[in-house]
Motif scaffolding. Structure first.
Motif, short mmCIF file in Angstrom:
data_model
loop_
_atom_site.label_atom_id
_atom_site.label_comp_id
_atom_site.label_asym_id
_atom_site.label_seq_id
_atom_site.Cartn_x
_atom_site.Cartn_y
_atom_site.Cartn_z
N UNK A 133 1.08 -0.92 0.42
CA UNK A 133 -0.17 0.05 0.51
C UNK A 133 0.69 0.85 0.01
N UNK A 134 0.47 1.93 -0.95
CA UNK A 134 1.08 3.46 -0.60
C UNK A 134 -0.68 4.06 -0.37
N UNK A 135 -0.10 5.71 -0.40
CA UNK A 135 -1.29 6.28 0.19
C UNK A 135 -1.89 6.93 -1.84
N UNK A 136 -3.80 7.23 -1.48
CA UNK A 136 -4.65 6.77 -0.78
C UNK A 136 -4.84 5.58 -0.70
N UNK A 137 -5.55 4.93 0.12
CA UNK A 137 -6.09 3.12 0.07
C UNK A 137 -6.90 3.11 -0.45
N UNK A 138 -6.77 2.56 -1.20
CA UNK A 138 -7.80 1.94 -2.90
C UNK A 138 -8.55 0.77 -2.95
N UNK A 139 -8.38 -0.28 -1.86
CA UNK A 139 -8.60 -1.08 -2.04
C UNK A 139 -8.36 -1.28 -0.71
N UNK A 140 -9.34 -3.00 -0.84
CA UNK A 140 -9.26 -3.80 0.35
C UNK A 140 -9.61 -5.09 0.15
N UNK B 176 -15.71 1.21 6.74
CA UNK B 176 -16.38 2.66 7.70
C UNK B 176 -16.70 3.86 5.90
N UNK B 177 -15.89 4.10 5.55
CA UNK B 177 -16.04 5.43 4.65
C UNK B 177 -17.50 4.85 3.04
N UNK B 178 -18.05 3.69 3.41
CA UNK B 178 -18.47 2.94 3.00
C UNK B 178 -20.18 3.60 2.20
N UNK B 179 -20.07 4.26 4.01
CA UNK B 179 -21.57 4.90 3.84
C UNK B 179 -21.37 6.70 3.60
N UNK B 180 -20.37 6.70 3.19
CA UNK B 180 -20.13 8.77 2.84
C UNK B 180 -19.49 8.59 1.80
N UNK B 181 -20.20 7.78 0.70
CA UNK B 181 -20.08 7.83 -1.14
C UNK B 181 -18.37 8.36 -1.55
N UNK B 182 -17.63 8.00 -0.54
CA UNK B 182 -16.17 8.03 -0.43
C UNK B 182 -15.67 9.44 -1.13
N UNK C 172 -13.77 11.05 0.16
CA UNK C 172 -11.70 11.06 -0.50
C UNK C 172 -11.99 9.81 0.06
N UNK C 173 -11.12 9.27 -0.57
CA UNK C 173 -10.20 8.01 -0.12
C UNK C 173 -9.20 8.60 0.69
#
Length: 148
Positions: free
Chosen positions: A25-32, A74-80, A82-83
């Motif tokens: 990983x590097x920033x931003x976090x773009x996957x699980x 955790x961010x999924x309900x915020x519609x991304x 920002x990553x």
């Protein structure tokens, strides 16, 4: 989780392989990342100074069945809007086979099924749910492989 949504998530997962001693990983976090086989380490990033050693307390070992990137759930309900920025470095210790769920695919699913992503339960319950998703996906993949 609705079985249709679960199936759509599984359809979005992409197989990846990371070589030994690779930075994941590097920033931003773009996957699980859902680890299927191998070992990864996570350790602090922004506080580290050149030449400073990490204590064993700050290193977390991730193995088969673990996942990294829960900040996207955790961010999924915020519609991304920002990553999230990864607070840790993630490095493969061994060759790692995994599945990744890309943020853009998760965002599409969230927009199609918003009620499935309402923040319910504690953080621990959400972590358990994500882990169960990874295990169920592995079982389903194995079963489909044996059937064909």
């Amino acid at each position: 989780m609705n079985e249709r949504v679960f199936t759509l998530i599984c359809d979005c997962l992409k197989p990846v392989t990371y070589g030994e001693n690779s930075f994941i990983f590097r920033d931003p976090l773009d996957c699980i990342v859902f680890i299927i086989d191998g070992t990864m380490w996570t350790y602090g990033s922004s506080d580290s100074k050149v030449g400073q050693r990490f204590s064993s307390m700050s290193i977390e070992r991730l193995v088969k069945g673990h996942f990294y990137g829960k900040e996207l759930f955790d961010r999924s309900s915020d519609y991304f809007t920002e990553l999230p920025v990864s607070s840790k470095h993630v490095k493969s210790l061994t060759k790692v086979e995994a599945f990744v769920l890309m943020a853009k695919d998760l965002e599409t699913l969230v927009s199609r099924f918003p009620l499935q992503w309402a923040k319910k339960g504690s953080q621990e319950e959400r972590d358990i749910a994500a882990s169960m998703l990874a295990k169920a996906f592995r079982r389903g993949r194995r079963w489909r492989y044996l059937m064909y």
